[in-house]
Design a protein around this motif. Structure first.
Motif, PDB file in Angstrom:
ATOM      1  N   ARG A 110      23.236 120.785   6.907  1.00 39.85           N
ATOM      2  CA  ARG A 110      24.507 121.419   6.562  1.00 39.85           C
ATOM      3  C   ARG A 110      24.876 121.046   5.131  1.00 39.85           C
ATOM      4  NH1 ARG A 110      28.478 119.635   9.139  1.00 39.85           N
ATOM      5  NH2 ARG A 110      27.521 117.801  10.066  1.00 39.85           N
ATOM      6  N   ALA A 111      25.412 122.040   4.392  1.00 43.23           N
ATOM      7  CA  ALA A 111      25.613 121.851   2.955  1.00 43.23           C
ATOM      8  C   ALA A 111      26.752 122.713   2.451  1.00 43.23           C
ATOM      9  CB  ALA A 111      24.327 122.188   2.192  1.00 43.23           C
ATOM     10  N   ALA A 112      27.182 122.419   1.238  1.00 41.61           N
ATOM     11  CA  ALA A 112      28.210 123.205   0.558  1.00 41.61           C
ATOM     12  C   ALA A 112      27.961 123.123  -0.936  1.00 41.61           C
ATOM     13  CB  ALA A 112      29.608 122.700   0.901  1.00 41.61           C
ATOM     14  N   PRO A 140      28.853 112.232   8.756  1.00 42.91           N
ATOM     15  CA  PRO A 140      29.090 113.505   9.443  1.00 42.91           C
ATOM     16  C   PRO A 140      30.315 114.212   8.857  1.00 42.91           C
ATOM     17  CG  PRO A 140      28.974 111.664  11.014  1.00 42.91           C
ATOM     18  CD  PRO A 140      29.115 111.086   9.652  1.00 42.91           C
ATOM     19  N   LEU A 141      30.090 115.316   8.182  1.00 37.39           N
ATOM     20  CA  LEU A 141      31.153 116.075   7.532  1.00 37.39           C
ATOM     21  C   LEU A 141      31.061 117.541   7.924  1.00 37.39           C
ATOM     22  CD1 LEU A 141      30.817 114.581   3.929  1.00 37.39           C
ATOM     23  CD2 LEU A 141      32.626 114.045   5.578  1.00 37.39           C
ATOM     24  N   GLY A 142      32.203 118.202   8.063  1.00 34.21           N
ATOM     25  CA  GLY A 142      32.235 119.633   8.278  1.00 34.21           C
ATOM     26  C   GLY A 142      31.968 120.382   6.986  1.00 34.21           C
ATOM     27  N   LEU A 190      29.442 119.391  16.827  1.00 34.23           N
ATOM     28  CA  LEU A 190      29.248 118.705  15.560  1.00 34.23           C
ATOM     29  C   LEU A 190      30.255 117.563  15.447  1.00 34.23           C
ATOM     30  CD1 LEU A 190      28.853 121.725  13.111  1.00 34.23           C
ATOM     31  CD2 LEU A 190      27.040 120.332  14.110  1.00 34.23           C
ATOM     32  N   ARG A 191      29.766 116.426  14.998  1.00 33.99           N
ATOM     33  CA  ARG A 191      30.641 115.288  14.741  1.00 33.99           C
ATOM     34  C   ARG A 191      31.226 115.446  13.339  1.00 33.99           C
ATOM     35  NH1 ARG A 191      28.902 109.252  13.815  1.00 33.99           N
ATOM     36  NH2 ARG A 191      30.707 108.099  14.588  1.00 33.99           N
ATOM     37  N   ARG A 192      32.509 115.137  13.177  1.00 34.21           N
ATOM     38  CA  ARG A 192      33.154 115.359  11.898  1.00 34.21           C
ATOM     39  C   ARG A 192      34.115 114.221  11.594  1.00 34.21           C
ATOM     40  NH1 ARG A 192      37.822 117.321   9.757  1.00 34.21           N
ATOM     41  NH2 ARG A 192      38.787 117.421  11.816  1.00 34.21           N
TER      42      ARG A 192
END
Length: 342
Positions: free
Chosen positions: A60-62, A238-240, A290-292
């Protein structure tokens, strides 16, 4: 040469990882392919988010575009879907297409259904213009060079400075290139790591600000800001998707501490990915858990992003060797300036 810390430049107060490198994040590896001689000073740097196939298991990325004067490929889909599908390649502006070809070919070789029985693949390549030192019109970077960088990728120590994609890059009138750094974070009762790798090629002469407040000037005339910088942040936190972009944005704080103001002709962007909770290409369920991180605890990651970006750029400059440009101009080494101005 030497790292910024070895030369007395200490950035921030968070604990540094064992290697002070993006590879302190478990699973991340880095490789370089350097091209030099016959008017060339360029190359490719590869960042692999994990040891597996990122098309099948997507980190997961941004992305956060600070100033969009750039020609990178693949950013739009990362922003829309929030995942990586290939390793990240860094190169010069005219090497983007060759790097894309190699990423696509390798993805197809591992997944023959790409573009036929399943989706196409989003090749992610970022660039800076090294034309002040290298003959960029030679179009020297080939798919084979991209493959060599990918094949060279490994965990552990990351060569910095005048290497890989950073071979022909400059910053603030000094020679620059590839730099990296990391920070350790204790959140709740768990330990996490955030690391940065930068391709530093930005900043006008006279604008650099060191952590101790000094402003090194290499002796060249002032020039318009027209460079670029690519910041890649990796973490196991763990980040959204929204949080990943917020962390990526804080890379800009690290650049600003150095004196950058993101000029009109500067292409500045940050990508942040997490190795936590990757997304399966063919999930077994219609829903994923998902852990956030709680937003109230995210400031430590913001601080780590700023600190690692700032130090990674300084490492890129301190590790780089003095180089003569195509027009005869000398881009001195920041390490030499520091030793002469103790």
């Amino acid at each position: 040469m030497a790292t910024a810390r070895e030369l007395g430049l200490v950035t921030g107060g968070l604990r540094v990882g064992p290697l002070n490198a993006i590879t302190d994040v478990n699973g991340v590896s880095v490789g370089h392919r350097t091209l030099s001689g016959d008017g060339l000073a360029t190359g490719v740097t590869a960042i692999l988010p994990h040891a597996g196939d990122p098309f099948r298991l997507k980190p997961r990325a941004a992305v956060d575009v600070i100033n969009g004067f750039g020609k990178s490929a693949g950013l739009m889909q990362v922003a829309e879907l929030g995942t990586l599908e290939t390793p990240i390649l860094l190169t010069n502006t005219f090497g983007v297409a060759a790097c894309m070809q190699e990423l696509i070919r390798r993805a197809i070789a591992a997944n023959p259904g790409i573009g036929r029985s399943t989706s196409t693949v989003n090749a992610l390549v970022c660039e800076c213009n090294d034309g002040g030192i290298s003959d960029i019109q030679a179009m020297a970077v080939t798919p084979e060079d991209a493959g060599a960088a990918l094949d060279a990728a490994k965990p552990g120590h990351v060569p910095q400075g005048t290497v890989g994609a950073g071979t022909g890059m400059t910053a603030f009138g000094f020679k620059a290139g590839i730099g990296t750094s990391s920070r350790l974070m204790r959140i709740g009762d768990e330990d996490f790591t955030l690391g940065a790798l930068v391709l530093a090629n930005f900043g006008p002469v006279g604008q650099l600000v060191l952590p101790d407040g000094r402003r090194p000037v290499p002796g060249a005339v002032a020039e318009t800001e027209k460079g670029s910088v690519i910041v890649v942040l990796a973490t196991d936190l763990p980040l959204g998707d929204r949080q990943l972009q917020r962390v990526a944005r804080r890379a800009g704080a690290g650049l600003a501490r150095l004196g950058a103001f993101w000029g009109n002709g500067s292409g500045d962007l940050a990508i942040c990915f997490t190795t936590a909770d990757p997304v399966e290409h063919e999930p077994k369920s219609a829903f994923a858990s998902l852990r956030r991180l709680d937003d109230g605890k995210i400031d430590l990651a913001f601080r780590a992003a700023a600190e690692t970006t700032q130090e990674a750029v300084l490492n890129a400059m301190c590790e780089a060797q003095a180089t003569r440009g195509r027009n005869g101009r000398i881009y001195p080494a920041l390490a030499d300036w520091l030793k002469e101005n103790r």
